[in-house]
Design a protein around this motif. Structure first.
Motif, PDB file in Angstrom:
ATOM      1  N   LYS A 176      18.366  31.751  35.965  1.00 38.74           N
ATOM      2  CA  LYS A 176      18.286  30.779  37.061  1.00 38.74           C
ATOM      3  C   LYS A 176      18.952  29.479  36.593  1.00 38.74           C
ATOM      4  CE  LYS A 176      14.892  28.886  40.332  1.00 38.74           C
ATOM      5  NZ  LYS A 176      13.434  28.806  40.644  1.00 38.74           N
ATOM      6  N   PRO A 177      20.274  29.439  36.642  1.00 35.38           N
ATOM      7  CA  PRO A 177      21.023  28.315  36.041  1.00 35.38           C
ATOM      8  C   PRO A 177      20.684  26.942  36.600  1.00 35.38           C
ATOM      9  CG  PRO A 177      22.481  30.167  36.504  1.00 35.38           C
ATOM     10  CD  PRO A 177      21.173  30.480  37.162  1.00 35.38           C
ATOM     11  N   ALA A 178      20.215  26.864  37.826  1.00 38.37           N
ATOM     12  CA  ALA A 178      19.941  25.555  38.432  1.00 38.37           C
ATOM     13  C   ALA A 178      18.521  25.065  38.173  1.00 38.37           C
ATOM     14  CB  ALA A 178      20.196  25.614  39.931  1.00 38.37           C
ATOM     15  N   SER A 179      17.778  25.719  37.286  1.00 36.99           N
ATOM     16  CA  SER A 179      16.383  25.338  37.054  1.00 36.99           C
ATOM     17  C   SER A 179      16.281  24.024  36.281  1.00 36.99           C
ATOM     18  CB  SER A 179      15.647  26.433  36.281  1.00 36.99           C
ATOM     19  OG  SER A 179      14.374  25.966  35.861  1.00 36.99           O
ATOM     20  N   VAL A 180      15.737  23.008  36.929  1.00 36.12           N
ATOM     21  CA  VAL A 180      15.508  21.727  36.261  1.00 36.12           C
ATOM     22  C   VAL A 180      14.413  21.873  35.204  1.00 36.12           C
ATOM     23  CG1 VAL A 180      14.713  19.349  36.599  1.00 36.12           C
ATOM     24  CG2 VAL A 180      16.296  20.384  38.234  1.00 36.12           C
ATOM     25  N   ASP A 181      13.390  22.675  35.497  1.00 34.16           N
ATOM     26  CA  ASP A 181      12.276  22.838  34.560  1.00 34.16           C
ATOM     27  C   ASP A 181      12.731  23.453  33.240  1.00 34.16           C
ATOM     28  OD1 ASP A 181      10.341  21.763  36.244  1.00 34.16           O
ATOM     29  OD2 ASP A 181      10.003  23.671  37.248  1.00 34.16           O
ATOM     30  N   ALA A 182      13.569  24.486  33.312  1.00 32.90           N
ATOM     31  CA  ALA A 182      14.068  25.109  32.086  1.00 32.90           C
ATOM     32  C   ALA A 182      15.003  24.166  31.347  1.00 32.90           C
ATOM     33  CB  ALA A 182      14.770  26.424  32.415  1.00 32.90           C
ATOM     34  N   GLN A 183      15.852  23.466  32.104  1.00 28.36           N
ATOM     35  CA  GLN A 183      16.774  22.513  31.482  1.00 28.36           C
ATOM     36  C   GLN A 183      16.006  21.378  30.813  1.00 28.36           C
ATOM     37  OE1 GLN A 183      19.778  21.412  29.850  1.00 28.36           O
ATOM     38  NE2 GLN A 183      20.481  22.738  31.518  1.00 28.36           N
ATOM     39  N   ARG A 184      14.885  20.974  31.396  1.00 28.56           N
ATOM     40  CA  ARG A 184      14.078  19.906  30.801  1.00 28.56           C
ATOM     41  C   ARG A 184      13.615  20.302  29.388  1.00 28.56           C
ATOM     42  NH1 ARG A 184      10.802  16.104  33.374  1.00 28.56           N
ATOM     43  NH2 ARG A 184      10.674  17.332  35.263  1.00 28.56           N
ATOM     44  N   ILE A 185      13.233  21.567  29.217  1.00 25.95           N
ATOM     45  CA  ILE A 185      12.782  22.024  27.898  1.00 25.95           C
ATOM     46  C   ILE A 185      13.932  21.964  26.904  1.00 25.95           C
ATOM     47  CG2 ILE A 185      11.922  24.020  26.597  1.00 25.95           C
ATOM     48  CD1 ILE A 185      10.379  24.793  29.202  1.00 25.95           C
ATOM     49  N   VAL A 186      15.124  22.427  27.331  1.00 29.33           N
ATOM     50  CA  VAL A 186      16.296  22.355  26.460  1.00 29.33           C
ATOM     51  C   VAL A 186      16.563  20.905  26.066  1.00 29.33           C
ATOM     52  CG1 VAL A 186      18.803  22.690  26.358  1.00 29.33           C
ATOM     53  CG2 VAL A 186      17.349  24.457  27.378  1.00 29.33           C
ATOM     54  N   GLN A 187      16.531  20.004  27.056  1.00 32.20           N
ATOM     55  CA  GLN A 187      16.797  18.595  26.793  1.00 32.20           C
ATOM     56  C   GLN A 187      15.750  17.982  25.867  1.00 32.20           C
ATOM     57  OE1 GLN A 187      19.486  16.611  27.927  1.00 32.20           O
ATOM     58  NE2 GLN A 187      20.332  18.613  28.382  1.00 32.20           N
ATOM     59  N   ARG A 188      14.492  18.347  26.062  1.00 35.76           N
ATOM     60  CA  ARG A 188      13.428  17.815  25.198  1.00 35.76           C
ATOM     61  C   ARG A 188      13.673  18.167  23.743  1.00 35.76           C
ATOM     62  NH1 ARG A 188       7.463  19.273  27.114  1.00 35.76           N
ATOM     63  NH2 ARG A 188       7.061  18.462  25.022  1.00 35.76           N
ATOM     64  N   VAL A 189      14.079  19.410  23.505  1.00 38.94           N
ATOM     65  CA  VAL A 189      14.321  19.848  22.128  1.00 38.94           C
ATOM     66  C   VAL A 189      15.534  19.118  21.543  1.00 38.94           C
ATOM     67  CG1 VAL A 189      14.886  21.798  20.642  1.00 38.94           C
ATOM     68  CG2 VAL A 189      13.270  22.105  22.533  1.00 38.94           C
ATOM     69  N   LEU A 190      16.621  19.066  22.313  1.00 42.16           N
ATOM     70  CA  LEU A 190      17.840  18.429  21.815  1.00 42.16           C
ATOM     71  C   LEU A 190      17.634  16.939  21.565  1.00 42.16           C
ATOM     72  CD1 LEU A 190      20.482  20.213  24.074  1.00 42.16           C
ATOM     73  CD2 LEU A 190      20.040  20.631  21.655  1.00 42.16           C
ATOM     74  N   VAL A 191      16.923  16.277  22.477  1.00 45.35           N
ATOM     75  CA  VAL A 191      16.655  14.849  22.319  1.00 45.35           C
ATOM     76  C   VAL A 191      15.774  14.598  21.100  1.00 45.35           C
ATOM     77  CG1 VAL A 191      15.348  12.947  23.356  1.00 45.35           C
ATOM     78  CG2 VAL A 191      17.076  14.150  24.696  1.00 45.35           C
ATOM     79  N   ALA A 192      14.764  15.447  20.899  1.00 47.40           N
ATOM     80  CA  ALA A 192      13.886  15.299  19.734  1.00 47.40           C
ATOM     81  C   ALA A 192      14.662  15.455  18.428  1.00 47.40           C
ATOM     82  CB  ALA A 192      12.757  16.323  19.798  1.00 47.40           C
ATOM     83  N   LYS A 193      15.700  16.277  18.463  1.00 49.10           N
ATOM     84  CA  LYS A 193      16.542  16.479  17.277  1.00 49.10           C
ATOM     85  C   LYS A 193      17.631  15.417  17.170  1.00 49.10           C
ATOM     86  CE  LYS A 193      16.182  21.554  17.113  1.00 49.10           C
ATOM     87  NZ  LYS A 193      15.921  21.720  15.678  1.00 49.10           N
ATOM     88  N   LYS A 194      17.687  14.488  18.121  1.00 49.59           N
ATOM     89  CA  LYS A 194      18.735  13.472  18.203  1.00 49.59           C
ATOM     90  C   LYS A 194      20.113  14.102  18.392  1.00 49.59           C
ATOM     91  CE  LYS A 194      15.636  10.306  17.241  1.00 49.59           C
ATOM     92  NZ  LYS A 194      15.065   9.481  18.324  1.00 49.59           N
ATOM     93  N   ASP A 195      20.130  15.292  18.957  1.00 48.59           N
ATOM     94  CA  ASP A 195      21.393  15.985  19.224  1.00 48.59           C
ATOM     95  C   ASP A 195      21.873  15.599  20.620  1.00 48.59           C
ATOM     96  OD1 ASP A 195      23.574  17.633  19.468  1.00 48.59           O
ATOM     97  OD2 ASP A 195      22.457  19.522  19.314  1.00 48.59           O
ATOM     98  N   THR A 196      22.310  14.348  20.752  1.00 52.78           N
ATOM     99  CA  THR A 196      22.721  13.870  22.069  1.00 52.78           C
ATOM    100  C   THR A 196      24.020  14.527  22.528  1.00 52.78           C
ATOM    101  OG1 THR A 196      23.724  11.952  20.984  1.00 52.78           O
ATOM    102  CG2 THR A 196      21.526  11.664  21.903  1.00 52.78           C
ATOM    103  N   ALA A 197      24.885  14.885  21.574  1.00 55.04           N
ATOM    104  CA  ALA A 197      26.120  15.588  21.956  1.00 55.04           C
ATOM    105  C   ALA A 197      25.776  16.931  22.584  1.00 55.04           C
ATOM    106  CB  ALA A 197      27.019  15.783  20.732  1.00 55.04           C
ATOM    107  N   GLY A 198      24.813  17.630  21.993  1.00 50.97           N
ATOM    108  CA  GLY A 198      24.369  18.903  22.555  1.00 50.97           C
ATOM    109  C   GLY A 198      23.717  18.722  23.913  1.00 50.97           C
ATOM    110  N   ALA A 199      22.977  17.615  24.082  1.00 50.66           N
ATOM    111  CA  ALA A 199      22.326  17.333  25.366  1.00 50.66           C
ATOM    112  C   ALA A 199      23.376  17.121  26.450  1.00 50.66           C
ATOM    113  CB  ALA A 199      21.427  16.105  25.240  1.00 50.66           C
ATOM    114  N   HIS A 200      24.403  16.334  26.138  1.00 45.12           N
ATOM    115  CA  HIS A 200      25.469  16.096  27.122  1.00 45.12           C
ATOM    116  C   HIS A 200      26.186  17.406  27.471  1.00 45.12           C
ATOM    117  CE1 HIS A 200      25.088  11.809  27.268  1.00 45.12           C
ATOM    118  NE2 HIS A 200      25.396  11.628  26.002  1.00 45.12           N
TER     119      HIS A 200
END
Length: 201
Positions: free
Chosen positions: A95-119
């Motif tokens: 479900k590519p348009a899922s904001v909820d799933a994307q939020r989890i990905v973003q939370r992990v990347l942000v916690a790792k300071k991987d802002t390039a990966g987040a973008h």
């Protein structure tokens, strides 16, 4: 099952857990009951127990989005971010348009300071759906990079996002960036009075 479904609607997670557990005694392979049991346990903070139910549901119904989403929720809340991001990405594949799933990905990347990966993750999300939530995620990443001009360019869009929790994350990222900027600023130079010249004799 109806009692469990009603309990979910009422956010009575303890009753939902009991109801869906009872359904599984009679029907051990009921995918909906497994998923909703796991969901109930996530909401009750029973993350390890939730994982067990949701892994079983995901294994039996590999093409279903909900078991993966709630499994990712159980994993990240249970302190397993590296596992959670893999599970969340599997959910996004369904479900590519899922904001909820994307939020989890973003939370992990942000916690790792991987802002390039987040973008980069948001670039992919935009290819599927143009959601205002993606702007908030981008704004958060820019704030973490102390790119205040870029972060603030998303402010008006994010303010209109109905997801109040996401907007709160965005405003916190901005305020944290401002605090870092102020802490890094050099102290003001104190002005010293010019020495008085001796009076003319």
């Amino acid at each position: 099952y109806k009692a469990g479904a009603a309990a979910v609607i009422a956010s009575d997670w303890a009753k939902a857990e009991t109801s869906f557990a009872a359904v599984l005694v009679a029907e051990p392979n009921c995918g909906l009951a497994l998923t909703n049991l796991g969901r109930s346990r996530v909401m009750l903070g029973k993350f390890a127990e939730a994982e067990a139910s949701l892994k079983s549901a995901a294994a039996q119904f590999a093409d279903q989005f909900d078991p993966l989403l709630w499994l990712a929720r159980a994993e990240i809340e249970g302190g397993k971010p590296d596992v959670a991001i893999v599970t969340a990405r599997a959910a996004i594949a369904l479900k590519p348009a899922s904001v909820d799933a994307q939020r989890i990905v973003q939370r992990v990347l942000v916690a790792k300071k991987d802002t390039a990966g987040a973008h980069a993750s948001i670039v992919e999300a935009r290819k599927v759906a143009n959601a205002a939530a993606w702007d908030c995620f981008d704004g958060i990443a820019y704030a973490l990079e102390d790119e205040m001009g870029k972060a603030m360019s998303f402010a008006s869009v994010c303010q209109g996002v109905p997801d109040t929790a996401l907007y709160a994350e965005f405003t916190k990222a901005l305020s944290d960036a401002v605090a870092r900027s102020e802490a890094a600023a050099p102290p003001p130079v104190e002005e010293t009075a010019a020495p008085e010249l001796p009076a003319k004799k």
